[in-house]
Motif scaffolding. Sequence first.
Motif, PDB file in Angstrom:
ATOM      1  N   LEU A  73       0.844  -1.199   0.000  1.00 14.20           N
ATOM      2  CA  LEU A  73       0.000   0.000   0.000  1.00 14.20           C
ATOM      3  C   LEU A  73       0.875   1.244   0.000  1.00 14.20           C
ATOM      4  N   GLN A  74       1.915   1.243   0.812  1.00 16.05           N
ATOM      5  CA  GLN A  74       2.821   2.393   0.882  1.00 16.05           C
ATOM      6  C   GLN A  74       3.516   2.630  -0.458  1.00 16.05           C
ATOM      7  N   GLU A  75       3.928   1.556  -1.123  1.00 17.13           N
ATOM      8  CA  GLU A  75       4.542   1.697  -2.460  1.00 17.13           C
ATOM      9  C   GLU A  75       3.585   2.393  -3.411  1.00 17.13           C
ATOM     10  N   TRP A  76       2.319   1.998  -3.379  1.00 16.83           N
ATOM     11  CA  TRP A  76       1.312   2.629  -4.226  1.00 16.83           C
ATOM     12  C   TRP A  76       1.158   4.104  -3.859  1.00 16.83           C
ATOM     13  N   GLU A  77       1.012   4.394  -2.565  1.00 17.52           N
ATOM     14  CA  GLU A  77       0.782   5.768  -2.130  1.00 17.52           C
ATOM     15  C   GLU A  77       1.938   6.700  -2.477  1.00 17.52           C
TER      16      GLU A  77
END
Length: 188
Positions: A73-77
């Motif tokens: 999720l952090q990679e996406w954000e």
Amino acid sequence: MPQNKQPINLAPGVIAIARRVKPGLEAAFEEATRGVTLAASTFPGYLGSDVLYPATKQGEWQIILRFDTPEHLQEWEESPICQGWIARADALTIDKPRITRINSLEAWFALPEIPNAAPPPKWKTAIVSAVGIYPVISLMPNLLRAITGGLPFWLANLVNISIMMPLMTWVIMPQVTRLFKGWLYPSK
């Protein structure tokens, strides 16, 4: 000698983003939500998304994105692609978005009519989930037996689950959550 390994994070990464759309830009915002979910689906660990439409034109739109780990999720954000979609959404909406990080089944209990509410305690969500799930798992296999009767057990279960989960997410749990709203979200 065993090597030190990082523990595997089995918790999903889920984010709910609530926004109020500028009047007249609802269609453009809906198109943007489709673009966001399509772009997110190309990232590692993407599990799915939901869009909760507002009850009224002035209400909040909620976009829920699920990844297999908080790290994905952090990679996406942090990606430039996500940042571009945020800029596009900012141009179509009023105020700053309300962002909530969700653990477990809390996404089932988000109500657009109660913005900024803290999630209910896990024991309450477990009870309300059981109230919603019990009739579905009790009735669906019997109702689908005409379709699944000749299938191998594992395939019949897959068909049942493939129908039950969307039913739970988009039909049953929103209604059960509204039914128990006063108990889940008591007035202070």
